[in-house]
Design a protein around this motif. Structure first.
Motif, mmCIF file in Angstrom:
data_model
loop_
_atom_site.group_PDB
_atom_site.id
_atom_site.type_symbol
_atom_site.label_atom_id
_atom_site.label_comp_id
_atom_site.label_asym_id
_atom_site.label_seq_id
_atom_site.Cartn_x
_atom_site.Cartn_y
_atom_site.Cartn_z
ATOM 1 N N MET A 1 0.833 -1.186 0.000
ATOM 2 C CA MET A 1 0.000 0.000 0.000
ATOM 3 C C MET A 1 0.879 1.253 0.000
ATOM 4 S SD MET A 1 -3.537 0.117 1.465
ATOM 5 C CE MET A 1 -4.697 1.397 1.317
ATOM 6 N N GLN A 2 0.618 2.146 -0.922
ATOM 7 C CA GLN A 2 1.377 3.392 -1.026
ATOM 8 C C GLN A 2 1.173 4.260 0.211
ATOM 9 O OE1 GLN A 2 3.290 4.914 -3.822
ATOM 10 N NE2 GLN A 2 3.490 2.717 -4.137
ATOM 11 N N LYS A 3 2.263 4.832 0.743
ATOM 12 C CA LYS A 3 2.176 5.787 1.843
ATOM 13 C C LYS A 3 2.163 7.184 1.223
ATOM 14 C CE LYS A 3 5.657 3.885 3.963
ATOM 15 N NZ LYS A 3 6.769 3.717 4.875
ATOM 16 N N ILE A 4 1.096 7.915 1.511
ATOM 17 C CA ILE A 4 0.870 9.221 0.880
ATOM 18 C C ILE A 4 0.946 10.332 1.914
ATOM 19 C CG2 ILE A 4 -0.827 10.627 -0.364
ATOM 20 C CD1 ILE A 4 -2.005 7.929 -1.392
ATOM 21 N N ALA A 5 1.640 11.408 1.569
ATOM 22 C CA ALA A 5 1.685 12.613 2.399
ATOM 23 C C ALA A 5 1.085 13.764 1.582
ATOM 24 C CB ALA A 5 3.116 12.935 2.809
ATOM 25 N N LEU A 6 0.082 14.419 2.171
ATOM 26 C CA LEU A 6 -0.637 15.519 1.517
ATOM 27 C C LEU A 6 -0.248 16.858 2.123
ATOM 28 C CD1 LEU A 6 -4.341 14.235 1.743
ATOM 29 C CD2 LEU A 6 -2.868 14.143 -0.250
ATOM 30 N N PHE A 7 -0.118 17.857 1.261
ATOM 31 C CA PHE A 7 0.219 19.205 1.714
ATOM 32 C C PHE A 7 -0.637 20.194 0.932
ATOM 33 C CE2 PHE A 7 3.726 16.377 2.304
ATOM 34 C CZ PHE A 7 4.105 16.625 3.619
ATOM 35 N N VAL A 8 -1.424 20.986 1.664
ATOM 36 C CA VAL A 8 -2.358 21.911 1.018
ATOM 37 C C VAL A 8 -1.997 23.350 1.348
ATOM 38 C CG1 VAL A 8 -4.766 22.597 0.761
ATOM 39 C CG2 VAL A 8 -4.209 20.201 1.246
ATOM 40 N N GLY A 38 -3.992 4.927 -1.670
ATOM 41 C CA GLY A 38 -3.115 4.351 -0.661
ATOM 42 C C GLY A 38 -3.457 4.836 0.729
ATOM 43 N N ASP A 39 -2.474 4.720 1.622
ATOM 44 C CA ASP A 39 -2.640 5.079 3.025
ATOM 45 C C ASP A 39 -2.137 6.504 3.242
ATOM 46 O OD1 ASP A 39 -3.076 4.821 5.771
ATOM 47 O OD2 ASP A 39 -1.109 3.896 6.109
ATOM 48 N N ILE A 40 -3.022 7.385 3.669
ATOM 49 C CA ILE A 40 -2.632 8.772 3.934
ATOM 50 C C ILE A 40 -1.953 8.804 5.301
ATOM 51 C CG2 ILE A 40 -3.428 11.146 4.245
ATOM 52 C CD1 ILE A 40 -5.843 10.388 2.399
ATOM 53 N N VAL A 41 -0.627 8.960 5.288
ATOM 54 C CA VAL A 41 0.141 8.919 6.529
ATOM 55 C C VAL A 41 0.344 10.309 7.125
ATOM 56 C CG1 VAL A 41 1.309 6.750 5.980
ATOM 57 C CG2 VAL A 41 2.363 8.927 5.297
ATOM 58 N N MET A 42 0.148 11.329 6.326
ATOM 59 C CA MET A 42 0.253 12.717 6.789
ATOM 60 C C MET A 42 -0.620 13.566 5.892
ATOM 61 S SD MET A 42 3.575 15.241 6.935
ATOM 62 C CE MET A 42 4.236 14.543 8.420
ATOM 63 N N ALA A 43 -1.303 14.525 6.497
ATOM 64 C CA ALA A 43 -2.132 15.448 5.722
ATOM 65 C C ALA A 43 -2.138 16.796 6.435
ATOM 66 C CB ALA A 43 -3.555 14.914 5.579
ATOM 67 N N ASN A 44 -1.395 17.734 5.888
ATOM 68 C CA ASN A 44 -1.295 19.065 6.485
ATOM 69 C C ASN A 44 -1.963 20.098 5.585
ATOM 70 O OD1 ASN A 44 0.231 17.966 8.534
ATOM 71 N ND2 ASN A 44 2.184 18.725 7.753
ATOM 72 N N ASN A 100 9.647 9.057 4.642
ATOM 73 C CA ASN A 100 8.748 7.968 5.022
ATOM 74 C C ASN A 100 7.520 7.852 4.119
ATOM 75 O OD1 ASN A 100 10.308 7.301 7.381
ATOM 76 N ND2 ASN A 100 9.520 9.194 8.256
ATOM 77 N N ALA A 101 7.533 8.533 2.992
ATOM 78 C CA ALA A 101 6.370 8.507 2.097
ATOM 79 C C ALA A 101 6.783 7.987 0.719
ATOM 80 C CB ALA A 101 5.768 9.904 1.961
ATOM 81 N N ASP A 102 5.834 7.350 0.067
ATOM 82 C CA ASP A 102 6.054 6.923 -1.316
ATOM 83 C C ASP A 102 5.618 8.007 -2.293
ATOM 84 O OD1 ASP A 102 6.866 4.212 -0.589
ATOM 85 O OD2 ASP A 102 4.757 3.923 -0.049
ATOM 86 N N GLN A 118 11.410 18.554 -7.207
ATOM 87 C CA GLN A 118 12.565 17.935 -7.856
ATOM 88 C C GLN A 118 13.490 17.297 -6.816
ATOM 89 O OE1 GLN A 118 14.327 21.067 -10.200
ATOM 90 N NE2 GLN A 118 12.505 21.281 -11.483
ATOM 91 N N LYS A 119 13.673 17.988 -5.695
ATOM 92 C CA LYS A 119 14.563 17.498 -4.634
ATOM 93 C C LYS A 119 14.033 16.219 -3.999
ATOM 94 C CE LYS A 119 18.042 18.089 -1.753
ATOM 95 N NZ LYS A 119 19.424 18.119 -2.201
ATOM 96 N N VAL A 120 12.757 16.184 -3.620
ATOM 97 C CA VAL A 120 12.234 14.979 -2.956
ATOM 98 C C VAL A 120 12.175 13.796 -3.916
ATOM 99 C CG1 VAL A 120 10.997 16.232 -1.148
ATOM 100 C CG2 VAL A 120 9.786 15.572 -3.210
ATOM 101 N N SER A 121 11.983 14.091 -5.184
ATOM 102 C CA SER A 121 11.978 13.027 -6.178
ATOM 103 C C SER A 121 13.386 12.444 -6.341
ATOM 104 C CB SER A 121 11.463 13.568 -7.514
ATOM 105 O OG SER A 121 11.412 12.553 -8.469
ATOM 106 N N ALA A 122 14.372 13.313 -6.462
ATOM 107 C CA ALA A 122 15.750 12.861 -6.676
ATOM 108 C C ALA A 122 16.356 12.234 -5.421
ATOM 109 C CB ALA A 122 16.617 14.038 -7.128
ATOM 110 N N LYS A 123 16.161 12.855 -4.267
ATOM 111 C CA LYS A 123 16.823 12.386 -3.047
ATOM 112 C C LYS A 123 16.124 11.193 -2.402
ATOM 113 C CE LYS A 123 18.797 13.869 1.298
ATOM 114 N NZ LYS A 123 19.179 14.969 2.154
ATOM 115 N N TYR A 124 14.791 11.184 -2.416
ATOM 116 C CA TYR A 124 14.053 10.148 -1.699
ATOM 117 C C TYR A 124 13.295 9.189 -2.618
ATOM 118 C CZ TYR A 124 15.058 13.248 2.188
ATOM 119 O OH TYR A 124 15.698 14.036 3.100
ATOM 120 N N GLY A 125 13.275 9.477 -3.906
ATOM 121 C CA GLY A 125 12.568 8.612 -4.843
ATOM 122 C C GLY A 125 11.055 8.696 -4.735
#
Length: 157
Positions: A1-8, A38-44, A100-102, A118-125
């Motif tokens: 299950m994908q771990k999802i972090a949301l930012f609004v 997936g699983d929303i692990v953070m939503a700010n 900790n997020a996919d 670009q940074k989170v994609s390159a550094k954390y995949g």
């Protein structure tokens, strides 16, 4: 299950949907759509606090949906201009969550976030998604995201 972090970026979404559609964003419908991914692990949700009752009701509704609401005070300058910017706070939280997020999902049209994605994609995949009003979302942000989703009438009240 994908771990999802949301930012609004609440102010950005409020003003862009109002300007383009004269309507408000439907956070509940958006949440329901994302839950299927997936699983929303953070939503700010990042907002400015003017202290009015209408805004407090909105913030309570966001909390009820599942968002953590982060507030900054509204600052009126002596020259009449106002300040209320969450860009740095959003960037810090996204960088911390990326470990900790996919998938990182950003709701904003602000081009200042292109380097962050670009940074989170390159550094954390992390896979990155942006939701924004098409005509008011910076091209650089659209290009920086793995996927861009248009906020159109199906996501409005």
């Amino acid at each position: 299950m994908q771990k999802i972090a949301l930012f609004v970026d609440v102010q950005n979404i409020y003003y862009t949907t109002r300007q383009s559609y004269a309507r408000q964003f439907n956070y509940r419908r958006f949440w329901q759509r994302i839950q299927h991914q997936g699983d929303i692990v953070m939503a700010n949700a990042y907002a400015i606090d003017k202290g009015d009752q209408q805004q407090q009701k909105f913030q309570s509704a966001l909390k009820h949906i599942g968002f953590e609401v982060k507030l900054k005070p509204y600052i009126q300058r002596s020259d009449g201009s106002a300040k209320g910017d969450w860009d740095v706070g959003i960037a810090i939280d996204v960088l911390e969550a990326a470990e900790n997020a996919d998938t990182i999902i950003l709701l904003s049209g602000d081009g200042d976030f292109d380097l962050l994605l670009q940074k989170v994609s390159a550094k954390y995949g992390c896979k990155t998604q942006v939701y924004g009003v098409p005509q008011l979302t910076a091209t650089s942000l659209v290009n920086a995201a793995d996927e861009f989703f248009k906020i159109e009438t199906d996501l409005l009240l």
